[in-house]
Motif scaffolding. Sequence first.
Motif, mmCIF file in Angstrom:
data_model
loop_
_atom_site.group_PDB
_atom_site.id
_atom_site.type_symbol
_atom_site.label_atom_id
_atom_site.label_comp_id
_atom_site.label_asym_id
_atom_site.label_seq_id
_atom_site.Cartn_x
_atom_site.Cartn_y
_atom_site.Cartn_z
ATOM 1 N N LYS A 98 134.626 31.104 37.375
ATOM 2 C CA LYS A 98 133.541 32.037 37.629
ATOM 3 C C LYS A 98 132.320 31.706 36.755
ATOM 4 C CE LYS A 98 134.453 36.573 38.447
ATOM 5 N NZ LYS A 98 134.582 38.023 38.181
ATOM 6 N N ILE A 99 132.569 31.398 35.501
ATOM 7 C CA ILE A 99 131.459 31.099 34.575
ATOM 8 C C ILE A 99 130.703 29.851 35.030
ATOM 9 C CG2 ILE A 99 130.915 30.368 32.206
ATOM 10 C CD1 ILE A 99 133.297 32.156 31.322
ATOM 11 N N LYS A 100 131.455 28.806 35.369
ATOM 12 C CA LYS A 100 130.815 27.544 35.793
ATOM 13 C C LYS A 100 130.066 27.730 37.114
ATOM 14 C CE LYS A 100 132.107 24.413 32.687
ATOM 15 N NZ LYS A 100 133.279 23.600 32.517
ATOM 16 N N VAL B 271 128.686 30.567 38.197
ATOM 17 C CA VAL B 271 127.446 31.303 37.896
ATOM 18 C C VAL B 271 126.406 30.333 37.319
ATOM 19 C CG1 VAL B 271 126.438 33.057 36.362
ATOM 20 C CG2 VAL B 271 128.551 33.547 37.582
ATOM 21 N N ALA B 272 126.868 29.436 36.437
ATOM 22 C CA ALA B 272 125.951 28.461 35.834
ATOM 23 C C ALA B 272 125.399 27.503 36.888
ATOM 24 C CB ALA B 272 126.671 27.681 34.735
ATOM 25 N N GLY C 162 122.842 29.187 38.841
ATOM 26 C CA GLY C 162 121.643 29.294 38.011
ATOM 27 C C GLY C 162 120.873 27.980 37.999
ATOM 28 N N ASP D 258 124.928 37.198 40.984
ATOM 29 C CA ASP D 258 125.064 38.631 40.667
ATOM 30 C C ASP D 258 126.318 39.219 41.315
ATOM 31 O OD1 ASP D 258 122.855 38.750 39.062
ATOM 32 O OD2 ASP D 258 121.491 39.352 40.661
ATOM 33 N N LEU E 43 129.422 38.574 39.486
ATOM 34 C CA LEU E 43 129.548 39.295 38.208
ATOM 35 C C LEU E 43 129.760 40.804 38.379
ATOM 36 C CD1 LEU E 43 126.781 37.369 36.268
ATOM 37 C CD2 LEU E 43 129.243 37.130 36.005
ATOM 38 N N LEU F 166 122.917 38.885 32.370
ATOM 39 C CA LEU F 166 124.235 38.315 32.091
ATOM 40 C C LEU F 166 124.368 36.927 32.722
ATOM 41 C CD1 LEU F 166 127.185 38.445 31.135
ATOM 42 C CD2 LEU F 166 127.726 39.768 33.188
ATOM 43 N N ARG F 167 123.864 36.788 33.955
ATOM 44 C CA ARG F 167 124.021 35.492 34.635
ATOM 45 C C ARG F 167 123.226 34.396 33.920
ATOM 46 N NH1 ARG F 167 120.277 36.856 39.853
ATOM 47 N NH2 ARG F 167 118.436 35.839 39.059
ATOM 48 N N ASP F 168 122.054 34.759 33.363
ATOM 49 C CA ASP F 168 121.275 33.764 32.625
ATOM 50 C C ASP F 168 121.950 33.410 31.299
ATOM 51 O OD1 ASP F 168 119.409 33.537 34.596
ATOM 52 O OD2 ASP F 168 117.984 34.944 33.717
ATOM 53 N N LEU G 155 125.173 33.457 30.735
ATOM 54 C CA LEU G 155 126.328 32.600 31.046
ATOM 55 C C LEU G 155 125.884 31.169 31.344
ATOM 56 C CD1 LEU G 155 128.452 34.999 33.296
ATOM 57 C CD2 LEU G 155 128.960 34.289 30.965
ATOM 58 N N LYS G 156 124.814 31.061 32.123
ATOM 59 C CA LYS G 156 124.308 29.730 32.471
ATOM 60 C C LYS G 156 123.900 28.968 31.196
ATOM 61 C CE LYS G 156 120.357 27.403 34.533
ATOM 62 N NZ LYS G 156 120.203 26.615 33.339
ATOM 63 N N VAL H 151 126.857 27.721 29.215
ATOM 64 C CA VAL H 151 127.419 26.504 29.822
ATOM 65 C C VAL H 151 126.501 25.318 29.515
ATOM 66 C CG1 VAL H 151 127.975 25.365 32.013
ATOM 67 C CG2 VAL H 151 128.683 27.721 31.632
ATOM 68 N N LEU I 270 132.194 38.072 30.033
ATOM 69 C CA LEU I 270 132.734 38.393 31.361
ATOM 70 C C LEU I 270 133.676 39.597 31.334
ATOM 71 C CD1 LEU I 270 133.742 35.303 33.504
ATOM 72 C CD2 LEU I 270 131.925 36.940 33.877
#
Lengths: 131, 153
Positions: free
Chosen positions: A77-79, A81-82, A85, A127, A130, B99-101, B103-104, B107, B152
């Motif tokens: 999920k984290i990767k 979202v990245a 982005g 979004d 998340l 939050l999404r920014d 997390l990005k 990474v 998360l």
Amino acid sequence: MMLSMISLTAFAFLLFSAFQADVQSEKTMSVAEATFEIPEDIQNILDKSCFGCHNVDATSDKAKKKLLIDQMHELSKIKLVAALGDIRETVENGDMPPQKFLDKFPDKALTAEEAEKLKDWAGKAADDLLK
Amino acid sequence: MKKIFRFVGIALLLAFVLIQFIPNDMPGNEAVKGMDIFEISDIPEEVSVHLKNACYDCHSHAVNHPWYASIAPASWLVAKDIREGRKELDFSAWGSLSLRDQLKLLVDISEEVHEETMPLPIYTFMHADARLNSEQREAIIRWAESYAEALLE
């Protein structure tokens, strides 16, 4: 005899735990897969302007290292979202597709409308993940 | 020949003096209180010291301007690096990010530190305390990954 019984029980327990862990990781994976789907209109844009370099069978290692569209559903999920982005940022900055590529294939350029659509989708998809 | 060298030397010196008068918009240190990553989260000391030494001079509003930051043409490069650095990642504005920014960026941090593209080699050339060994890089990567996981939850 007693010792063998204990060893056998311990072995069975370990085997069961490993199996449970596998089931658990499969569950997590399928949750991620289920929540991420690329809509058809976005897939069409990606196919036109991005997929040629960003798929597992592409030749550019640099592009593949940055993003593999056909493998996005396998990301954590984290990767994911990245990655979404990155798509948003890259499109916003007008960095993709690269100018060198567009000189050869001008028809692969993103139109203003496509760029906007892609950006909106990437933001919304991140979004949604998340929520 | 000697005359040419003297002429070139004087011309270069004159140019060096003249460029000092070209205005350089050096980014300031005006941070919004309560938004810095250090004010928001607990960063382990083994990581915080390296973030401060290796990242904060471009990626924050708590920049320690080096001595050469007021001498052109180095000052132009410093100003450019700070502007671009903050645009990519500003630790002093961490709390204002979605939050999404966040997390990005976590990474991105772990990838760039792993690939050794950050800190920039030109920066570490001038700043020995910003050089990271593999153990220090690992500590930053571990922190970025665990912080992302924690966000998360």
